[in-house]
Design a protein around this motif. Structure first.
Motif, PDB file in Angstrom:
ATOM      1  N   THR A 225      15.118   1.745  -0.056  1.00  0.00           N
ATOM      2  CA  THR A 225      14.807   0.945  -1.261  1.00  0.00           C
ATOM      3  C   THR A 225      13.420   0.334  -1.086  1.00  0.00           C
ATOM      4  O   THR A 225      12.842   0.142  -1.843  1.00  0.00           O
ATOM      5  N   THR A 226      13.305  -0.283   0.432  1.00  0.00           N
ATOM      6  CA  THR A 226      12.044  -0.599   0.642  1.00  0.00           C
ATOM      7  C   THR A 226      10.737   0.349   0.561  1.00  0.00           C
ATOM      8  O   THR A 226       9.840  -0.187   0.052  1.00  0.00           O
ATOM      9  N   LEU A 227      11.043   1.537   0.956  1.00  0.00           N
ATOM     10  CA  LEU A 227       9.858   2.336   0.631  1.00  0.00           C
ATOM     11  C   LEU A 227       9.668   2.645  -0.562  1.00  0.00           C
ATOM     12  O   LEU A 227       8.468   2.835  -1.109  1.00  0.00           O
ATOM     13  N   ASN A 228      10.784   2.900  -1.351  1.00  0.00           N
ATOM     14  CA  ASN A 228      10.509   3.385  -2.875  1.00  0.00           C
ATOM     15  C   ASN A 228      10.030   2.091  -3.561  1.00  0.00           C
ATOM     16  O   ASN A 228       9.390   2.404  -4.559  1.00  0.00           O
ATOM     17  N   GLY A 287      10.200  10.857   9.345  1.00  0.00           N
ATOM     18  CA  GLY A 287      10.040  11.152   7.720  1.00  0.00           C
ATOM     19  C   GLY A 287       9.845   9.742   7.328  1.00  0.00           C
ATOM     20  O   GLY A 287       8.759   9.738   6.400  1.00  0.00           O
ATOM     21  N   MET A 288      10.155   8.381   7.459  1.00  0.00           N
ATOM     22  CA  MET A 288       9.736   7.195   6.985  1.00  0.00           C
ATOM     23  C   MET A 288       8.341   6.820   7.104  1.00  0.00           C
ATOM     24  O   MET A 288       7.841   5.992   6.651  1.00  0.00           O
ATOM     25  N   LEU A 289       7.903   7.403   8.246  1.00  0.00           N
ATOM     26  CA  LEU A 289       6.553   7.203   8.754  1.00  0.00           C
ATOM     27  C   LEU A 289       5.584   8.386   8.035  1.00  0.00           C
ATOM     28  O   LEU A 289       4.573   7.757   7.371  1.00  0.00           O
ATOM     29  N   ILE A 290       5.853   9.686   8.134  1.00  0.00           N
ATOM     30  CA  ILE A 290       5.160  10.524   7.589  1.00  0.00           C
ATOM     31  C   ILE A 290       4.934  10.591   6.120  1.00  0.00           C
ATOM     32  O   ILE A 290       3.907  10.974   5.535  1.00  0.00           O
ATOM     33  N   PHE A 291       5.837  10.100   5.398  1.00  0.00           N
ATOM     34  CA  PHE A 291       5.999  10.219   3.839  1.00  0.00           C
ATOM     35  C   PHE A 291       4.802   9.011   3.529  1.00  0.00           C
ATOM     36  O   PHE A 291       4.204   9.498   2.695  1.00  0.00           O
ATOM     37  N   VAL A 381       0.500   0.430   2.547  1.00  0.00           N
ATOM     38  CA  VAL A 381       0.988  -0.220   3.787  1.00  0.00           C
ATOM     39  C   VAL A 381       2.428  -0.753   3.884  1.00  0.00           C
ATOM     40  O   VAL A 381       3.171  -0.654   4.785  1.00  0.00           O
ATOM     41  N   GLY A 382       2.699  -1.456   2.484  1.00  0.00           N
ATOM     42  CA  GLY A 382       4.032  -2.005   2.443  1.00  0.00           C
ATOM     43  C   GLY A 382       5.135  -0.912   2.555  1.00  0.00           C
ATOM     44  O   GLY A 382       6.207  -1.490   3.288  1.00  0.00           O
ATOM     45  N   ALA A 383       4.901   0.231   2.122  1.00  0.00           N
ATOM     46  CA  ALA A 383       5.963   1.254   2.341  1.00  0.00           C
ATOM     47  C   ALA A 383       6.282   1.589   3.501  1.00  0.00           C
ATOM     48  O   ALA A 383       7.357   1.908   3.992  1.00  0.00           O
ATOM     49  N   LEU A 384       5.408   1.268   4.623  1.00  0.00           N
ATOM     50  CA  LEU A 384       5.751   1.569   6.218  1.00  0.00           C
ATOM     51  C   LEU A 384       6.840   0.616   6.375  1.00  0.00           C
ATOM     52  O   LEU A 384       7.228   0.932   7.706  1.00  0.00           O
ATOM     53  N   LEU A 385       7.042  -0.507   5.919  1.00  0.00           N
ATOM     54  CA  LEU A 385       7.844  -1.457   6.394  1.00  0.00           C
ATOM     55  C   LEU A 385       9.280  -1.107   6.245  1.00  0.00           C
ATOM     56  O   LEU A 385      10.322  -1.391   6.973  1.00  0.00           O
TER      57      LEU A 385
END
Length: 410
Positions: A225-228, A287-291, A381-385
């Motif tokens: 959800t944070t990433l999206n 995946g959470m980082l490479i995306f 950058v925020g998506a990396l959180l």
């Protein structure tokens, strides 16, 4: 691969694959029918887009709870396929009759979205009945590989069909894919897991409560959800920035996205070996980082490396999202009791689809207040959180798929 030697799985996978390619036709043909046949403007196109998405936001959770109580998940998927075929068939029929209108397209979009939702939440349960636990990652790799392939080849095929046959008639191709999908599923006989017993927790409230109590599922949902949220801040401004600030032509942008989509095929191919080598939890982190990380190249890009930066960003990001989806999908299936797979899938869709328009609106606001480029930096950058939810959870050191928690009455 062992899975492809099994006739039942091949039919199931074939049903998914042919349907995914057909969906690409609808994604192009329905909006073009609205613009070219009905004469829809920006506001009308917004209504049409919203109609297709609303079922995911408002109906995912009740649909999942309903499907979990049904004994025949495969039958639900077949009915959903046949219903979507009939609904899409109405578009060329109305066009031939001279009666195609925007309200008709909106109704079709909403109804097709509703049956697509039913198909997807039923798929979550059928998958666990069909695929052995040790094959979850490989099976998800094959399914997501088909999705990636449809992104690469589908739009060009769809565009050619629309140009050759007109938008309404091109929808007949998707009608045929839904019929083919239903036929494959009909032959994919599988012994389905039993529905929840009367004394076991079930329904919408039970599904939400189960995810909230599961450290693994809770971390996955909050991370995604944070990433999206931040990714849709980025997505809302991407095309505007690339075309107006970086001066990339629409044709070149299409080529960049097309080349980048090949990264999805690579991601689908490496997700299984990567998960086995480093563990399923670290694969989720990867995946959470490479995306999102490669998307930093977009606001950084400038002459003379603009196109190289954009292609690299799209390629690596597409690979990352496939690694993430395959690993997360496998974890979610393994960590969820079979009797709650559909409702948990529905809850996940509700949250993830609900956060997307919020992110897009926030992106527009940030772009207006701060400028498009700073807003893109915030989105990328925020998506990396999102990865922090995973790092501070049991997934961080998890090498094997988790066990599903026992259901206990509330």
């Amino acid at each position: 691969m062992r899975l492809l030697r099994e006739a039942t799985f091949r039919r199931y996978w074939s049903a998914q694959t042919v349907s995914l390619f057909g969906d690409q036709v609808t994604l192009i043909a329905v909006p073009l029918a609205a613009v070219l046949i009905v004469g829809a403007g920006p506001a009308e196109m917004g209504y049409l887009t919203a109609a297709a998405l609303l079922p995911n936001l408002f109906l995912s959770l009740p649909a999942g709870a309903w499907v979990d109580r049904r004994p025949g998940k495969r039958r639900v998927m077949i009915v959903a396929d046949l219903s979507r075929a009939v609904l899409l068939l109405a578009v060329p029929a109305l066009w031939w009759a001279g009666a195609l209108t925007l309200p008709a397209l909106v109704v079709v979009a909403f109804a097709v979205g509703t049956f697509s939702l039913l198909f997807e939440v039923a798929h979550a349960s059928l998958f666990a009945s069909l695929v052995r636990r040790e094959d979850y990652v490989d099976a998800n790799g094959l399914l997501n590989g088909s999705r990636a392939a449809s992104f690469v080849a589908g739009p060009s095929v769809a565009g050619g069909l629309v140009q050759w046959l007109t938008a309404p008639v091109a929808l007949l191709a998707d009608v045929l894919t839904y019929l083919a999908s239903a036929a494959f599923l009909r032959r994919a006989e599988v012994t389905e897991m039993p529905v929840a017993a009367e004394d076991e927790p079930r329904g919408m409230t039970a599904g939400v409560r189960f995810v909230a109590r599961s450290a693994v599922l809770r971390a996955v949902l909050l991370g995604a959800t944070t990433l999206n949220l931040f990714n849709y801040i980025f997505s809302a401004l991407f095309v505007l920035y690339v075309t107006t600030e970086l001066h990339v032509s629409p044709g070149t942008l299409g080529l960049v996205i097309g080349i980048g989509s090949i990264g999805g095929l690579v991601g689908a191919a490496v997700a299984g070996p990567l998960s086995r080598r480093i563990g399923i939890g670290p694969a989720v982190i990867a995946g959470m980082l490479i995306f999102p990380a490669p998307l930093i190249l977009v606001p950084w890009a400038g002459d003379p490396v603009t196109l190289a930066a954009l292609i690299t960003a799209e390629f690596l990001s597409a690979a990352g999202v496939m690694i993430l989806d395959i690993a997360v999908g496998s974890v979610q299936t393994a960590a969820t009791p079979p009797a709650m797979l559909a409702v948990v899938s529905g809850f996940k869709r509700t949250v993830n689809y609900g956060i997307r328009p919020i992110g897009a609106l926030l992106g527009g606001a940030l772009g207006t207040l701060l400028g498009v480029r700073p807003a893109l930096w915030i989105g990328a950058v925020g998506a990396l959180l999102g990865v922090l939810w995973i790092v501070f959870s049991p997934l961080r050191t998890m090498r094997e798929l988790p066990e599903a928690a026992e259901l206990t009455p509330a």
